[in-house]
Scaffold this motif. Structure first.
Motif, PDB file in Angstrom:
ATOM      1  N   ASP A  94       0.984  -0.985  -0.014  1.00 30.10           N
ATOM      2  CA  ASP A  94       0.345  -0.121  -0.433  1.00 30.10           C
ATOM      3  C   ASP A  94       0.768   1.155   0.254  1.00 30.10           C
ATOM      4  OD1 ASP A  94      -2.757  -1.371  -0.121  1.00 30.10           O
ATOM      5  OD2 ASP A  94      -2.286  -1.351   2.118  1.00 30.10           O
ATOM      6  N   LEU A  95       1.806   1.749   0.736  1.00 30.61           N
ATOM      7  CA  LEU A  95       2.689   2.537   0.675  1.00 30.61           C
ATOM      8  C   LEU A  95       3.526   2.601  -0.422  1.00 30.61           C
ATOM      9  CD1 LEU A  95       4.522   4.657   2.148  1.00 30.61           C
ATOM     10  CD2 LEU A  95       6.414   2.876   2.659  1.00 30.61           C
ATOM     11  N   VAL A  96       3.505   1.844  -0.953  1.00 27.76           N
ATOM     12  CA  VAL A  96       4.681   1.120  -2.435  1.00 27.76           C
ATOM     13  C   VAL A  96       3.635   2.473  -3.495  1.00 27.76           C
ATOM     14  CG1 VAL A  96       5.442   0.110  -4.835  1.00 27.76           C
ATOM     15  CG2 VAL A  96       6.276   0.000  -2.354  1.00 27.76           C
ATOM     16  N   LYS A  97       2.179   1.701  -3.392  1.00 27.66           N
ATOM     17  CA  LYS A  97       1.491   2.734  -4.397  1.00 27.66           C
ATOM     18  C   LYS A  97       0.970   3.204  -3.791  1.00 27.66           C
ATOM     19  CE  LYS A  97      -1.538  -1.845  -4.889  1.00 27.66           C
ATOM     20  NZ  LYS A  97      -2.768  -2.828  -4.732  1.00 27.66           N
ATOM     21  N   GLY A  99       2.243   7.431  -7.164  1.00 28.53           N
ATOM     22  CA  GLY A  99       0.809   8.361  -6.879  1.00 28.53           C
ATOM     23  C   GLY A  99       1.173   9.755  -6.441  1.00 28.53           C
ATOM     24  N   LEU A 100       2.254  10.120  -6.296  1.00 32.30           N
ATOM     25  CA  LEU A 100       2.988  11.282  -5.517  1.00 32.30           C
ATOM     26  C   LEU A 100       4.113  11.881  -6.882  1.00 32.30           C
ATOM     27  CD1 LEU A 100       3.880  10.755  -1.452  1.00 32.30           C
ATOM     28  CD2 LEU A 100       1.387  11.904  -3.163  1.00 32.30           C
ATOM     29  N   PRO A 101       3.521  13.497  -7.188  1.00 28.62           N
ATOM     30  CA  PRO A 101       4.396  14.143  -8.021  1.00 28.62           C
ATOM     31  C   PRO A 101       5.959  13.380  -7.501  1.00 28.62           C
ATOM     32  CG  PRO A 101       2.927  15.579  -7.647  1.00 28.62           C
ATOM     33  CD  PRO A 101       2.744  14.451  -6.558  1.00 28.62           C
ATOM     34  N   GLY A 102       6.631  12.955  -8.709  1.00 29.50           N
ATOM     35  CA  GLY A 102       8.235  12.741  -8.403  1.00 29.50           C
ATOM     36  C   GLY A 102       8.801  12.038  -7.762  1.00 29.50           C
ATOM     37  N   MET A 103       8.216  11.561  -7.679  1.00 30.89           N
ATOM     38  CA  MET A 103       8.337   9.994  -7.353  1.00 30.89           C
ATOM     39  C   MET A 103       8.448   8.443  -7.792  1.00 30.89           C
ATOM     40  SD  MET A 103       9.126  10.616  -4.572  1.00 30.89           S
ATOM     41  CE  MET A 103       9.438   9.032  -3.746  1.00 30.89           C
ATOM     42  N   MET A 127       3.891 -13.072  -4.241  1.00 28.55           N
ATOM     43  CA  MET A 127       3.666 -11.610  -2.867  1.00 28.55           C
ATOM     44  C   MET A 127       4.624 -10.815  -3.476  1.00 28.55           C
ATOM     45  SD  MET A 127       1.887 -11.439  -1.287  1.00 28.55           S
ATOM     46  CE  MET A 127       2.509 -10.711   0.160  1.00 28.55           C
ATOM     47  N   ARG A 128       5.733 -11.621  -4.758  1.00 25.29           N
ATOM     48  CA  ARG A 128       6.594 -10.151  -5.779  1.00 25.29           C
ATOM     49  C   ARG A 128       6.070  -9.642  -6.526  1.00 25.29           C
ATOM     50  NH1 ARG A 128      12.568 -12.514  -5.149  1.00 25.29           N
ATOM     51  NH2 ARG A 128      12.489 -13.786  -2.882  1.00 25.29           N
ATOM     52  N   GLN A 129       5.259 -10.751  -7.140  1.00 24.93           N
ATOM     53  CA  GLN A 129       4.607 -10.427  -8.246  1.00 24.93           C
ATOM     54  C   GLN A 129       3.830  -9.213  -7.912  1.00 24.93           C
ATOM     55  OE1 GLN A 129       5.810 -10.650 -11.788  1.00 24.93           O
ATOM     56  NE2 GLN A 129       7.089 -11.900 -11.346  1.00 24.93           N
ATOM     57  N   MET A 130       3.326  -9.277  -6.516  1.00 25.03           N
ATOM     58  CA  MET A 130       2.338  -8.259  -6.167  1.00 25.03           C
ATOM     59  C   MET A 130       3.035  -6.566  -5.922  1.00 25.03           C
ATOM     60  SD  MET A 130      -0.447  -8.580  -3.266  1.00 25.03           S
ATOM     61  CE  MET A 130      -1.015  -9.778  -3.801  1.00 25.03           C
ATOM     62  N   ALA A 131       4.308  -7.449  -5.303  1.00 27.76           N
ATOM     63  CA  ALA A 131       4.521  -5.431  -5.264  1.00 27.76           C
ATOM     64  C   ALA A 131       5.072  -5.316  -6.205  1.00 27.76           C
ATOM     65  CB  ALA A 131       5.760  -6.313  -4.392  1.00 27.76           C
ATOM     66  N   LYS A 132       5.628  -5.797  -7.643  1.00 23.91           N
ATOM     67  CA  LYS A 132       6.798  -5.013  -8.286  1.00 23.91           C
ATOM     68  C   LYS A 132       5.371  -4.774  -9.334  1.00 23.91           C
ATOM     69  CE  LYS A 132       8.417  -6.621 -12.991  1.00 23.91           C
ATOM     70  NZ  LYS A 132       9.033  -7.740 -13.570  1.00 23.91           N
ATOM     71  N   SER A 133       3.851  -5.105  -9.679  1.00 26.16           N
ATOM     72  CA  SER A 133       2.911  -5.025  -9.898  1.00 26.16           C
ATOM     73  C   SER A 133       2.558  -3.416  -9.389  1.00 26.16           C
ATOM     74  CB  SER A 133       1.707  -5.183  -9.853  1.00 26.16           C
ATOM     75  OG  SER A 133       1.939  -6.785 -10.866  1.00 26.16           O
TER      76      SER A 133
END
Length: 109
Positions: free
Chosen positions: A51-54, A58-62, A78-84
């Motif tokens: 959730d943090l990655v997503k 979504g933030l500008p410049g990130m 789980m790795r694929q979910m993180a990569k996605s």
């Protein structure tokens, strides 16, 4: 875990900022912190690492900031979910300090 990561990264000379949770990390980035890399746990109370990655993506410049997940999970789904979600990499705990430093040096020139 935070202390272990900070000790492992001390030799890199990087300015390591810590957050007590995913929500805390997100708030710091939203408040203007521009990390060169984010290292987060997958399983945290409240906001998960995915959730943090997503949210960060979504933030500008990130969009291109390296984000690596630390986790005890080693399952491919789980790795694929993180990569996605936009994660750059994945490191299984317990982590080897030398491997963590090598990864950081590779991602943060």
């Amino acid at each position: 875990m935070l202390m272990s990561v900070a000790i492992a990264l001390k030799p890199t000379g990087l300015d390591v900022k810590e957050a007590s949770s995913g929500e805390d990390a997100l708030a710091k980035v939203q408040a203007g912190l521009k990390p060169r890399m984010i290292l987060t746990d997958l399983n945290m109370g409240g906001m998960s690492g995915i959730d943090l990655v997503k949210a960060v993506r979504g933030l500008p410049g990130m969009g291109f900031t390296p984000i690596v997940l630390l986790t005890t999970e080693s399952q491919e789904d789980m790795r694929q979910m993180a990569k996605s979600a936009g994660a750059t990499g994945w490191l299984v705990k317990p982590f080897d300090a030398d491997k963590l430093v090598a990864l950081v040096r590779k991602l943060v020139p």
